[in-house]
Design a protein around this motif. Structure first.
Motif, PDB file in Angstrom:
ATOM      1  N   UNK A  35      -5.573  17.039  -4.255  1.00  0.00           N
ATOM      2  CA  UNK A  35      -5.872  15.911  -4.863  1.00  0.00           C
ATOM      3  C   UNK A  35      -7.013  15.397  -3.776  1.00  0.00           C
ATOM      4  N   UNK A  36      -8.227  14.690  -4.705  1.00  0.00           N
ATOM      5  CA  UNK A  36      -9.098  14.018  -3.920  1.00  0.00           C
ATOM      6  C   UNK A  36     -10.010  12.954  -4.806  1.00  0.00           C
ATOM      7  N   UNK A  37     -10.384  12.016  -4.160  1.00  0.00           N
ATOM      8  CA  UNK A  37     -11.076  10.897  -4.981  1.00  0.00           C
ATOM      9  C   UNK A  37     -11.607   9.899  -4.287  1.00  0.00           C
ATOM     10  N   UNK A  38     -11.458   8.807  -4.594  1.00  0.00           N
ATOM     11  CA  UNK A  38     -12.018   7.587  -4.073  1.00  0.00           C
ATOM     12  C   UNK A  38     -10.667   6.390  -3.953  1.00  0.00           C
ATOM     13  N   UNK A  39     -10.818   5.665  -2.836  1.00  0.00           N
ATOM     14  CA  UNK A  39     -10.003   4.265  -2.843  1.00  0.00           C
ATOM     15  C   UNK A  39     -10.830   3.204  -2.732  1.00  0.00           C
ATOM     16  N   UNK A  40     -10.102   2.167  -3.479  1.00  0.00           N
ATOM     17  CA  UNK A  40     -10.786   0.773  -3.347  1.00  0.00           C
ATOM     18  C   UNK A  40      -9.772  -0.299  -2.943  1.00  0.00           C
ATOM     19  N   UNK A  41     -10.363  -1.602  -2.588  1.00  0.00           N
ATOM     20  CA  UNK A  41      -9.463  -2.460  -2.201  1.00  0.00           C
ATOM     21  C   UNK A  41      -8.325  -2.273  -1.204  1.00  0.00           C
ATOM     22  N   UNK A  42      -8.517  -1.274  -0.269  1.00  0.00           N
ATOM     23  CA  UNK A  42      -7.728  -1.055   0.646  1.00  0.00           C
ATOM     24  C   UNK A  42      -7.435  -2.342   1.455  1.00  0.00           C
ATOM     25  N   UNK A  43      -6.278  -2.414   1.909  1.00  0.00           N
ATOM     26  CA  UNK A  43      -5.830  -3.696   3.028  1.00  0.00           C
ATOM     27  C   UNK A  43      -5.878  -3.311   4.479  1.00  0.00           C
ATOM     28  N   UNK A  44      -5.727  -2.135   4.836  1.00  0.00           N
ATOM     29  CA  UNK A  44      -5.628  -1.620   6.030  1.00  0.00           C
ATOM     30  C   UNK A  44      -5.882  -0.066   6.326  1.00  0.00           C
ATOM     31  N   UNK A  45      -6.593   0.292   7.222  1.00  0.00           N
ATOM     32  CA  UNK A  45      -6.947   1.531   7.540  1.00  0.00           C
ATOM     33  C   UNK A  45      -5.665   2.258   8.443  1.00  0.00           C
ATOM     34  N   UNK A  46      -5.236   1.501   9.207  1.00  0.00           N
ATOM     35  CA  UNK A  46      -4.262   2.164  10.098  1.00  0.00           C
ATOM     36  C   UNK A  46      -2.741   1.908   9.486  1.00  0.00           C
ATOM     37  N   UNK A  47      -2.544   1.058   8.638  1.00  0.00           N
ATOM     38  CA  UNK A  47      -1.308   0.889   7.856  1.00  0.00           C
ATOM     39  C   UNK A  47      -1.411   0.511   6.501  1.00  0.00           C
ATOM     40  N   UNK A  48      -2.122   1.500   5.583  1.00  0.00           N
ATOM     41  CA  UNK A  48      -2.331   0.946   4.274  1.00  0.00           C
ATOM     42  C   UNK A  48      -1.118   0.946   3.378  1.00  0.00           C
ATOM     43  N   UNK A  49      -1.255  -0.095   2.739  1.00  0.00           N
ATOM     44  CA  UNK A  49       0.096  -0.582   1.959  1.00  0.00           C
ATOM     45  C   UNK A  49      -0.264  -1.017   0.566  1.00  0.00           C
ATOM     46  N   UNK A  50      -1.677  -1.583   0.393  1.00  0.00           N
ATOM     47  CA  UNK A  50      -1.962  -1.927  -1.045  1.00  0.00           C
ATOM     48  C   UNK A  50      -3.488  -1.491  -1.131  1.00  0.00           C
ATOM     49  N   UNK A  51      -3.864  -0.976  -2.498  1.00  0.00           N
ATOM     50  CA  UNK A  51      -4.828  -0.279  -2.757  1.00  0.00           C
ATOM     51  C   UNK A  51      -5.120  -0.033  -4.060  1.00  0.00           C
ATOM     52  N   UNK A  52      -5.950   0.647  -4.587  1.00  0.00           N
ATOM     53  CA  UNK A  52      -6.354   1.398  -5.931  1.00  0.00           C
ATOM     54  C   UNK A  52      -6.869   2.655  -5.351  1.00  0.00           C
ATOM     55  N   UNK A  53      -6.598   3.634  -6.141  1.00  0.00           N
ATOM     56  CA  UNK A  53      -6.931   4.954  -5.842  1.00  0.00           C
ATOM     57  C   UNK A  53      -7.121   5.827  -7.298  1.00  0.00           C
ATOM     58  N   UNK A  54      -8.504   6.480  -7.318  1.00  0.00           N
ATOM     59  CA  UNK A  54      -8.918   7.120  -8.461  1.00  0.00           C
ATOM     60  C   UNK A  54      -9.115   8.580  -7.936  1.00  0.00           C
ATOM     61  N   UNK A  55      -8.563   9.602  -8.515  1.00  0.00           N
ATOM     62  CA  UNK A  55      -8.478  10.955  -8.065  1.00  0.00           C
ATOM     63  C   UNK A  55      -8.120  12.163  -9.282  1.00  0.00           C
TER      64      UNK A  55
END
Length: 140
Positions: A35-55
């Motif tokens: 799987x591959x695509x893009x992520x937006x509105x990510x809360x944290x690069x070290x502990x991601x827990x909230x975001x949108x992902x299109x792939x």
């Protein structure tokens, strides 16, 4: 055989911006069964827990939009999309008011699904955006 566990933070390559409303687009060549695509509105690069992902999911053959809140995935869009090497993966986000984020996704310049409305406070104000891949051999 060697097995290396994937951590969620290792699947993203992002930049911090001052914007919550963005267009993130990348031309992607994706290996089979990855799987591959893009992520937006990510809360944290070290502990991601909230975001949108299109792939594009090369395992199922579908293009998807997922939202993740407190680590829980919710699929918002899943539509059949014929894979094409180098096709663009695009997500467009914009606030329709202060507490509502509208989201449109495109694969190979065709909109997939309908406009989605996101009201999760843990997502709509985040300003990290970028790339997503489950395999290091995928290219953008």
């Amino acid at each position: 055989m060697s097995v290396k566990p994937l951590t969620l933070s290792s699947l993203f390559s992002t930049v911090s911006t001052s914007d919550t409303d963005v267009i993130v687009e990348a031309a992607a060549t994706i290996a089979a069964s990855t799987q591959a695509g893009v992520v937006t509105n990510l809360d944290s690069t070290s502990s991601p827990a909230n975001f949108l992902i299109a792939y594009h999911d090369r395992y199922s053959g579908n293009f998807k939009l997922d939202k993740v809140v407190a680590g829980v995935y919710t699929n918002l869009i899943s539509g059949a999309a014929t894979y094409s090497a180098g096709a663009s993966v695009r997500i467009l986000t914009y606030h329709s008011n202060s507490d509502t984020l509208k989201v449109r996704v495109f694969y190979n310049n065709a909109q997939v699904g309908t406009v989605q409305t996101i009201t999760d406070a843990s997502i709509i104000g985040n300003t990290k955006h970028g790339l997503f891949s489950t395999y290091s051999g995928n290219t953008f």
